[in-house]
Write an enzyme that holds these catalytic residues in place. Structure first.
Site, PDB file in Angstrom:
ATOM      1  N   ARG A  59       0.801  -1.221   0.000  1.00 54.95           N
ATOM      2  CA  ARG A  59       0.000   0.000   0.000  1.00 54.95           C
ATOM      3  C   ARG A  59       0.835   1.273   0.000  1.00 54.95           C
ATOM      4  O   ARG A  59       1.932   1.315   0.563  1.00 54.95           O
ATOM      5  CB  ARG A  59      -0.924  -0.006   1.226  1.00 54.95           C
ATOM      6  CG  ARG A  59      -1.968  -1.118   1.145  1.00 54.95           C
ATOM      7  CD  ARG A  59      -2.716  -1.313   2.448  1.00 54.95           C
ATOM      8  NE  ARG A  59      -3.793  -2.275   2.261  1.00 54.95           N
ATOM      9  CZ  ARG A  59      -3.647  -3.600   2.414  1.00 54.95           C
ATOM     10  NH1 ARG A  59      -2.465  -4.115   2.733  1.00 54.95           N
ATOM     11  NH2 ARG A  59      -4.674  -4.405   2.220  1.00 54.95           N
TER      12      ARG A  59
ATOM     13  N   HIS B 243      -1.085  -2.452  -4.340  1.00 50.81           N
ATOM     14  CA  HIS B 243      -0.433  -3.242  -5.395  1.00 50.81           C
ATOM     15  C   HIS B 243      -0.376  -2.510  -6.736  1.00 50.81           C
ATOM     16  O   HIS B 243      -0.507  -3.106  -7.793  1.00 50.81           O
ATOM     17  CB  HIS B 243      -1.102  -4.603  -5.546  1.00 50.81           C
ATOM     18  CG  HIS B 243      -0.995  -5.475  -4.333  1.00 50.81           C
ATOM     19  ND1 HIS B 243       0.138  -5.502  -3.550  1.00 50.81           N
ATOM     20  CD2 HIS B 243      -1.866  -6.361  -3.770  1.00 50.81           C
ATOM     21  CE1 HIS B 243      -0.052  -6.369  -2.559  1.00 50.81           C
ATOM     22  NE2 HIS B 243      -1.249  -6.886  -2.671  1.00 50.81           N
TER      23      HIS B 243
ATOM     24  N   ASP C 299      -2.730  -9.543   8.486  1.00 51.93           N
ATOM     25  CA  ASP C 299      -2.418  -8.880   7.220  1.00 51.93           C
ATOM     26  C   ASP C 299      -1.452  -7.762   7.566  1.00 51.93           C
ATOM     27  O   ASP C 299      -1.767  -6.574   7.467  1.00 51.93           O
ATOM     28  CB  ASP C 299      -3.676  -8.349   6.543  1.00 51.93           C
ATOM     29  CG  ASP C 299      -3.407  -7.845   5.123  1.00 51.93           C
ATOM     30  OD1 ASP C 299      -2.283  -8.062   4.631  1.00 51.93           O
ATOM     31  OD2 ASP C 299      -4.304  -7.241   4.523  1.00 51.93           O
TER      32      ASP C 299
ATOM     33  N   GLU D 201       4.681 -12.597   1.705  1.00 52.37           N
ATOM     34  CA  GLU D 201       5.098 -11.694   0.637  1.00 52.37           C
ATOM     35  C   GLU D 201       6.335 -10.899   1.074  1.00 52.37           C
ATOM     36  O   GLU D 201       6.250 -10.065   1.972  1.00 52.37           O
ATOM     37  CB  GLU D 201       3.967 -10.739   0.289  1.00 52.37           C
ATOM     38  CG  GLU D 201       2.653 -11.423  -0.056  1.00 52.37           C
ATOM     39  CD  GLU D 201       1.484 -10.484   0.118  1.00 52.37           C
ATOM     40  OE1 GLU D 201       1.451  -9.427  -0.567  1.00 52.37           O
ATOM     41  OE2 GLU D 201       0.606 -10.767   0.961  1.00 52.37           O
TER      42      GLU D 201
ATOM     43  N   HIS E  33       2.669 -13.034  -4.915  1.00 56.90           N
ATOM     44  CA  HIS E  33       1.494 -13.077  -4.035  1.00 56.90           C
ATOM     45  C   HIS E  33       0.853 -14.470  -4.035  1.00 56.90           C
ATOM     46  O   HIS E  33      -0.373 -14.585  -4.046  1.00 56.90           O
ATOM     47  CB  HIS E  33       0.487 -12.018  -4.476  1.00 56.90           C
ATOM     48  CG  HIS E  33      -0.425 -11.528  -3.398  1.00 56.90           C
ATOM     49  ND1 HIS E  33      -1.336 -12.334  -2.761  1.00 56.90           N
ATOM     50  CD2 HIS E  33      -0.556 -10.293  -2.825  1.00 56.90           C
ATOM     51  CE1 HIS E  33      -2.014 -11.639  -1.876  1.00 56.90           C
ATOM     52  NE2 HIS E  33      -1.552 -10.389  -1.891  1.00 56.90           N
TER      53      HIS E  33
END
Length: 343
Positions: free
Chosen positions: A77, A102, A245, A308, A172
């Site tokens: 982000r 992304h 996340d 990631e 991803h």
């Protein structure tokens, strides 16, 4: 081996390429430079496909979630979908509220890449990204190379741009070491992260700019524990992101020591992650929509995990963190390795 992989909405024909090596098999599409399949043996030699995926290019166009995607120019982000570079304001698409995720709506993983080389155990794909693409400055020439070597899958990112620009690429893939079609076992898999700190974020998933210790919190994976053990804890960062996340600040990132270890206790499949990036985003597929995957599998929230490798989210706006800006003409090179064992 090369197979057709269906047509895009624009009528372009996509392909699927198979590479083999070290007892592993991977299938990569030129649509999005996407990792579609990764076949890995367990402790008794039984093979399973350990990444989520779809059966054709059209399914990747239809479904969200960045499944198997090569993400760039900037992964994760950017707050307010903008940043300043040498006094110039760069505006990116706002595709997650007022922020950019992304790199926006015209993602690299919704484009056809050119296959530059194909060998038995390796494939290199290239993409030409013009000046102003996604809002980023400079004309960039980018390659992603997948290689099966040393019992693992190595992903090498390379880019060169004629202006100073941002390079922060990642893969991803959603991993389930029990097999992509065994959603019930995903959150029971054991994770170790060599990270003593994480970057807490606000309700829009933009980091606050501080590092917070994981010790004595549900974010502590310094000792192996099931992904689902603390995912429902009464802890604000987990509430805000509906699970994990979050970006973790890695203790080391030198390609010599694994930064993460994921293990399925039943099959014994173990995956070690190596990277030269400073951060790793742990994402437990909290928002993955219910959808039909390849081989008749049904995917749901928390049916897999993403690991990631990356620069920290919004680091282009955080001068206290390592910057993803690469000077004009200087090569951007980054490596991530997913190495497999059976214990």
């Amino acid at each position: 081996m090369t197979e057709t992989f269906g047509h895009t909405r624009q009528g372009a024909l996509a392909h699927l390429y198979t590479i083999c090596g070290c007892g592993l098999t991977a299938k990569i599409s030129d649509y999005g430079a996407t990792l579609v399949r990764l076949l890995v043996p367990d402790q008794v030699g039984c093979t399973a496909d350990v990444v989520l995926g779809f059966s054709c290019a059209a399914e990747y166009e239809k479904n969200s979630g960045c499944v198997g995607a090569t993400v760039g120019r900037n992964a994760n982000r950017v707050g307010n979908a903008s940043f300043s570079l040498h006094g110039r304001r760069c505006q990116l698409p706002q595709n997650e509220g007022k922020n950019n995720l992304h790199s926006g709506s015209d993602m690299y993983y919704h484009r056809l890449w050119q296959v530059l080389s194909l060998q038995e155990n390796s494939i290199c794909l290239g993409l030409d990204s013009p000046d102003g693409d996604q809002g980023f400055p400079g004309h960039a020439e980018i390659t992603v190379t997948y290689t099966l070597e040393e019992n693992g899958l190595t992903i090498r990112y390379h880019g060169v741009c004629d202006q100073d620009t941002v390079f922060n690429m990642t893969n991803h893939s959603y991993f389930n070491l029990a097999g992509h079609d065994r959603p019930e076992r995903a959150m029971a898999q054991l994770l170790t992260l060599r990270a003593n700190h994480f970057t807490p974020a606000d309700g829009e998933s933009i980091p606050t700019g501080v590092l917070e210790a994981v010790e004595r919190t549900p974010m502590d994976f310094t000792n192996s524990k099931p992904l689902g053990q603390d995912i429902g804890a009464d802890y604000i960062p987990l509430h805000l992101q509906k699970g994990y996340d979050h970006n973790f600040a890695l203790n080391d990132h030198n390609l010599q020591t694994p930064v993460a270890i994921l293990q399925d206790p039943i099959s014994g499949r173990t995956m070690e992650v190596y990277t030269d990036c400073p951060g790793l985003q742990l994402y437990t597929a909290n928002c993955l929509p219910n959808c039909a995957g390849k081989d008749g599998a049904q995917y749901t929230a928390r049916c897999a995990v993403c690991l990631e490798t990356q620069f920290f989210p919004d680091s282009v706006n955080k001068p206290q963190w390592k910057s993803p800006v690469v000077p004009a003409g200087k090569p951007y090179d980054s490596v991530t390795i997913y190495r497999f064992l059976a214990k």
